[in-house]
Motif scaffolding. Structure first.
Motif, PDB file in Angstrom:
ATOM      1  N   UNK A 286      92.290 -38.293 -65.394  1.00  0.00           N
ATOM      2  CA  UNK A 286      93.348 -37.488 -64.779  1.00  0.00           C
ATOM      3  C   UNK A 286      92.850 -36.149 -64.239  1.00  0.00           C
ATOM      4  N   UNK A 287      91.629 -35.769 -64.601  1.00  0.00           N
ATOM      5  CA  UNK A 287      91.062 -34.519 -64.082  1.00  0.00           C
ATOM      6  C   UNK A 287      89.550 -34.605 -64.171  1.00  0.00           C
TER       7      UNK A 287
ATOM      8  N   UNK B 292      76.561 -36.998 -65.175  1.00  0.00           N
ATOM      9  CA  UNK B 292      77.131 -36.270 -64.054  1.00  0.00           C
ATOM     10  C   UNK B 292      77.060 -34.776 -64.337  1.00  0.00           C
ATOM     11  N   UNK B 293      77.224 -33.995 -63.317  1.00  0.00           N
ATOM     12  CA  UNK B 293      77.279 -32.541 -63.479  1.00  0.00           C
ATOM     13  C   UNK B 293      78.701 -32.071 -63.756  1.00  0.00           C
ATOM     14  N   UNK B 294      79.644 -33.021 -63.807  1.00  0.00           N
ATOM     15  CA  UNK B 294      81.014 -32.614 -64.055  1.00  0.00           C
ATOM     16  C   UNK B 294      81.569 -33.256 -65.320  1.00  0.00           C
ATOM     17  N   UNK B 295      82.826 -32.986 -65.576  1.00  0.00           N
ATOM     18  CA  UNK B 295      83.475 -33.342 -66.840  1.00  0.00           C
ATOM     19  C   UNK B 295      84.822 -33.977 -66.496  1.00  0.00           C
TER      20      UNK B 295
ATOM     21  N   UNK C  25      87.700 -25.171 -67.500  1.00  0.00           N
ATOM     22  CA  UNK C  25      88.922 -25.758 -66.930  1.00  0.00           C
ATOM     23  C   UNK C  25      89.253 -27.078 -67.625  1.00  0.00           C
ATOM     24  N   UNK C  26      88.245 -27.911 -67.867  1.00  0.00           N
ATOM     25  CA  UNK C  26      88.465 -29.185 -68.559  1.00  0.00           C
ATOM     26  C   UNK C  26      88.972 -28.945 -69.979  1.00  0.00           C
TER      27      UNK C  26
END
Length: 189
Positions: free
Chosen positions: A9-10, A149-152, A17-18
Motif C-alpha cells: 500500500x506504500x 531495493x533502495x526503498x521500503x 515515512x514508511x
C-alpha cells in the motif's frame, strides 16, 4: 497452515515515512499484545552487532544453510555471514529499534494483529486475527528479501481477494497517503 494476501500500500525511499505509515496503521488496528516477527539477511559485522544489541538472543542460520552455522548449535554469527534471521514472537517495542539497526540490509518486520477492526462508515467488516497482519519490508520490495531495493514497502494483510477485502486494502492505503497498486504476495502464516 494458512495464507494471507499481503498487499503493498506504500513504497517509499524515505524510511521515516514508511515507519510513520506503520504507526498510523497500528493506530487503526486492534493490536492486543503486539507481537512482532523479524526476518532479515544480515551481511555485515556492523549490522550484526547493532541487531544483536536489540535482540541479544537472535535466532539465525547461515545463508548457505544451517549446516554452515546457526544459533541452534551455538555458532558465532559473525563467522557465518551472511546470515538469515527468522526471529518470531518478540515484543512490539523491539520493532523500531530493529529497523534502525539494519542499515542497508534487507528485512521484513511483521506485526501480528488481533484484527483490522470494522469501519462501519466505510462499509467495511472486521478482518479476524487469523489474517490481520502488517509488514514493513526494509531495503526490499517483497516479504522474503528476494528483491533487494533502495526503498521500503508497507504491506497490509487480509484474508483473500474478494471485493470486501480489496475495499479494505484501498481504505488502509488511503489512511497513509498510499495507493494500492495491485501488487499482492501470498504470506504463509
Amino acid at each position: 497452515m494458512s495464507n494471507s494476501a499481503a498487499a503493498a500500500v506504500l513504497t517509499t525511499a524515505d524510511l521515516p515515512e514508511a515507519v510513520r505509515a506503520v504507526r498510523t496503521l497500528l493506530g487503526i488496528a486492534d493490536i492486543g499484545q503486539g507481537e512482532v516477527d523479524f526476518e532479515a539477511v544480515i551481511r555485515s559485522p556492523d549490522v550484526l552487532a547493532r541487531v544483536r544489541h536489540v535482540l541479544p538472543d537472535l535466532e539465525w542460520w547461515a545463508s548457505a544453510g544451517k549446516e554452515h552455522g546457526s544459533s541452534e548449535v551455538g555458532d558465532n554469527a559473525a563467522d557465518c555471514l551472511p546470515i538469515r534471521v527468522f526471529d518470531w514472537g518478540r515484543p512490539a517495542d523491539r520493532a523500531e529499534l530493529f529497523i534502525a539497526a539494519l542499515g542497508p540490509d534487507p528485512a521484513a518486520v511483521r506485526w501480528d494483529l488481533n484484527a483490522w477492526p470494522a469501519v462501519p462508515e466505510a462499509g467495511l467488516e472486521a478482518i479476524s486475527q487469523k489474517y490481520a497482519y502488517l509488514t514493513l519490508t526494509v531495503n526490499s520490495r517483497d516479504l522474503y528479501q528476494d528483491e533487494p531495493s533502495q526503498d521500503h514497502t508497507v504491506h497490509v494483510h487480509v484474508r483473500n481477494w474478494n471485493g470486501d477485502q480489496i475495499a479494505y486494502v484501498h481504505w488502509l492505503a488511503d489512511q497513509v497517503g498510499g495507493r494500492f497498486t495491485g501488487r499482492v504476495e501470498s504470506a504463509s502464516l
